[in-house]
Write a protein that holds these residues in place. Structure first.
Motif, short mmCIF file in Angstrom:
data_model
loop_
_atom_site.label_atom_id
_atom_site.label_comp_id
_atom_site.label_asym_id
_atom_site.label_seq_id
_atom_site.Cartn_x
_atom_site.Cartn_y
_atom_site.Cartn_z
N LEU A 260 0.83 -1.20 0.00
CA LEU A 260 0.00 0.00 0.00
C LEU A 260 0.86 1.25 0.00
O LEU A 260 0.81 2.06 -0.91
CB LEU A 260 -0.92 0.01 1.22
CG LEU A 260 -2.17 -0.84 1.11
CD1 LEU A 260 -2.66 -1.25 2.48
CD2 LEU A 260 -3.25 -0.09 0.36
N PHE A 261 1.63 1.45 1.07
CA PHE A 261 2.54 2.59 1.14
C PHE A 261 3.54 2.38 2.27
O PHE A 261 3.38 1.50 3.11
CB PHE A 261 1.83 3.94 1.33
CG PHE A 261 0.50 3.88 2.03
CD1 PHE A 261 0.41 3.48 3.37
CD2 PHE A 261 -0.67 4.21 1.37
CE1 PHE A 261 -0.81 3.42 4.01
CE2 PHE A 261 -1.89 4.16 2.01
CZ PHE A 261 -1.97 3.77 3.32
N GLU A 262 4.57 3.22 2.22
CA GLU A 262 5.63 3.16 3.22
C GLU A 262 5.92 4.56 3.72
O GLU A 262 5.96 5.52 2.94
CB GLU A 262 6.90 2.56 2.63
CG GLU A 262 8.01 2.41 3.66
CD GLU A 262 9.40 2.43 3.06
OE1 GLU A 262 9.53 2.66 1.84
OE2 GLU A 262 10.35 2.22 3.82
N TYR A 263 6.13 4.66 5.03
CA TYR A 263 6.48 5.93 5.65
C TYR A 263 7.83 5.81 6.35
O TYR A 263 8.15 4.77 6.94
CB TYR A 263 5.41 6.34 6.66
CG TYR A 263 4.15 6.81 6.00
CD1 TYR A 263 3.16 5.89 5.64
CD2 TYR A 263 3.95 8.14 5.69
CE1 TYR A 263 2.03 6.31 5.00
CE2 TYR A 263 2.81 8.57 5.04
CZ TYR A 263 1.84 7.64 4.70
OH TYR A 263 0.71 8.04 4.05
N PHE A 264 8.57 6.87 6.26
CA PHE A 264 9.86 6.95 6.94
C PHE A 264 10.01 8.38 7.44
O PHE A 264 9.88 9.33 6.66
CB PHE A 264 11.01 6.59 5.99
CG PHE A 264 12.37 6.69 6.62
CD1 PHE A 264 13.19 7.78 6.38
CD2 PHE A 264 12.83 5.68 7.46
CE1 PHE A 264 14.44 7.87 6.96
CE2 PHE A 264 14.08 5.76 8.05
CZ PHE A 264 14.88 6.86 7.79
N SER A 265 10.26 8.51 8.72
CA SER A 265 10.39 9.84 9.34
C SER A 265 9.25 10.76 8.94
O SER A 265 9.46 11.90 8.48
CB SER A 265 11.74 10.48 8.94
OG SER A 265 12.80 9.76 9.52
N GLU A 266 8.04 10.25 9.08
CA GLU A 266 6.80 11.01 8.88
C GLU A 266 6.51 11.38 7.43
O GLU A 266 5.56 12.13 7.16
CB GLU A 266 6.80 12.29 9.74
CG GLU A 266 6.95 12.01 11.24
CD GLU A 266 7.01 13.28 12.06
OE1 GLU A 266 6.00 14.00 12.11
OE2 GLU A 266 8.09 13.57 12.64
N THR A 267 7.31 10.87 6.52
CA THR A 267 7.12 11.18 5.09
C THR A 267 6.79 9.91 4.32
O THR A 267 7.41 8.87 4.53
CB THR A 267 8.40 11.81 4.51
OG1 THR A 267 8.72 12.98 5.24
CG2 THR A 267 8.22 12.17 3.04
N GLN A 268 5.83 10.02 3.43
CA GLN A 268 5.52 8.87 2.59
C GLN A 268 6.60 8.75 1.52
O GLN A 268 6.76 9.64 0.68
CB GLN A 268 4.14 9.04 1.93
CG GLN A 268 3.70 7.79 1.16
CD GLN A 268 2.36 7.98 0.47
OE1 GLN A 268 2.28 8.43 -0.67
NE2 GLN A 268 1.29 7.64 1.17
N ARG A 269 7.30 7.63 1.52
CA ARG A 269 8.41 7.44 0.58
C ARG A 269 8.00 6.64 -0.66
O ARG A 269 8.53 6.86 -1.74
CB ARG A 269 9.56 6.73 1.27
CG ARG A 269 10.38 7.60 2.21
CD ARG A 269 11.58 6.82 2.68
NE ARG A 269 12.27 6.18 1.58
CZ ARG A 269 13.20 6.76 0.83
NH1 ARG A 269 13.53 8.00 1.06
NH2 ARG A 269 13.79 6.11 -0.14
N ASN A 270 7.12 5.71 -0.46
CA ASN A 270 6.71 4.85 -1.57
C ASN A 270 5.21 4.61 -1.49
O ASN A 270 4.63 4.60 -0.40
CB ASN A 270 7.43 3.50 -1.53
CG ASN A 270 8.91 3.63 -1.77
OD1 ASN A 270 9.36 3.87 -2.87
ND2 ASN A 270 9.68 3.47 -0.70
#
Lengths: 112, 113
Positions: A46-56
């Motif tokens: 679905l999606f990926e988050y890293f440090s509060e930001t959607q990366r993928n």
């Protein structure tokens, strides 16, 4: 170390409603990914988050959205639920966005 | 989304037998992962492979990262009833701003005591 936790474990909603699912990653993990698992399609990203930001982001409609908080906890929201949204929603966390992912037990969503 | 070709789809074996399953792809990966999922639970990581040709064991489990980077296999030796579950392979391609994790459709393993 505690594993990935997801709440709630089970949820029943009706068509048209919206739902919010929660995921708490392993302590120290900064990346959280969400997956939908169905018998027909298998595991889909679905999606990926890293440090509060959607990366993928995967190939899902805009009804599916998410966010990540400063403590790395993440929520996923699905608006205007459809019958086909019934699935096991899995959250996985990793140290960084390229590291091995560890899955939570999932939230079983049933849309009636 | 894109899927890996994982085979077999299902296996029914007797306790004590060895099991082999594999995944192939038309794309290369720089990491291969093998997970096991019990009913109603999330996948649990069994083995991670990071280098082409790498052979890694975890107890009775052995997995290899294919030389071409397009395939991987998982072997389970001397199966026991608790090995029952669905086994998933996953290929990861990452680097720079690229991140793509693709899962196979799973192999359902049944072990007859």
């Amino acid at each position: 170390k505690a594993g990935v936790t997801q709440t709630p474990r089970y949820l029943i909603k009706t068509r048209g409603q919206q739902v919010t699912l929660s995921c708490s990653p392993i302590s120290g993990h900064r990346s959280v990914s969400w997956y939908q698992q169905t018998p027909g399609q298998g595991l889909q990203f679905l999606f990926e988050y890293f440090s509060e930001t959607q990366r993928n982001k995967g190939n899902f409609p805009g009804r599916f959205s998410g966010r990540q908080f400063s403590n790395s906890r993440s929520e996923m929201n699905v608006s205007t639920l459809e019958l086909g949204d019934s699935a096991l929603y899995l959250c996985a966390s990793s140290l960084g966005y390229e590291d091995t992912q560890y899955f939570g037990p999932g939230t079983r969503l049933t849309v009636l | 989304g894109q899927q890996l070709n994982q085979s077999p789809q299902s296996m029914f074996i007797q306790e004590g037998e060895d099991v082999s399953m594999n995944c192939t792809s038309s794309s290369i990966f720089n990491t291969w992962l093998w997970y096991k999922q019990d009913p109603g639970e999330g996948p649990v990581l069994l083995i991670a492979l990071y280098k082409a040709g790498e052979l890694t064991s975890n107890g009775r489990l052995t997995a290899q990262f294919g030389i071409t980077r397009k395939d991987s296999f998982l072997n389970i030796s001397a199966s026991i009833p608790s090995d029952v579950g669905i086994y998933f392979c996953a290929g990861l391609l990452s680097g720079g701003s690229n991140y793509k994790l693709t899962f196979g459709k799973g192999t359902l393993l049944t072990v007859n005591p």
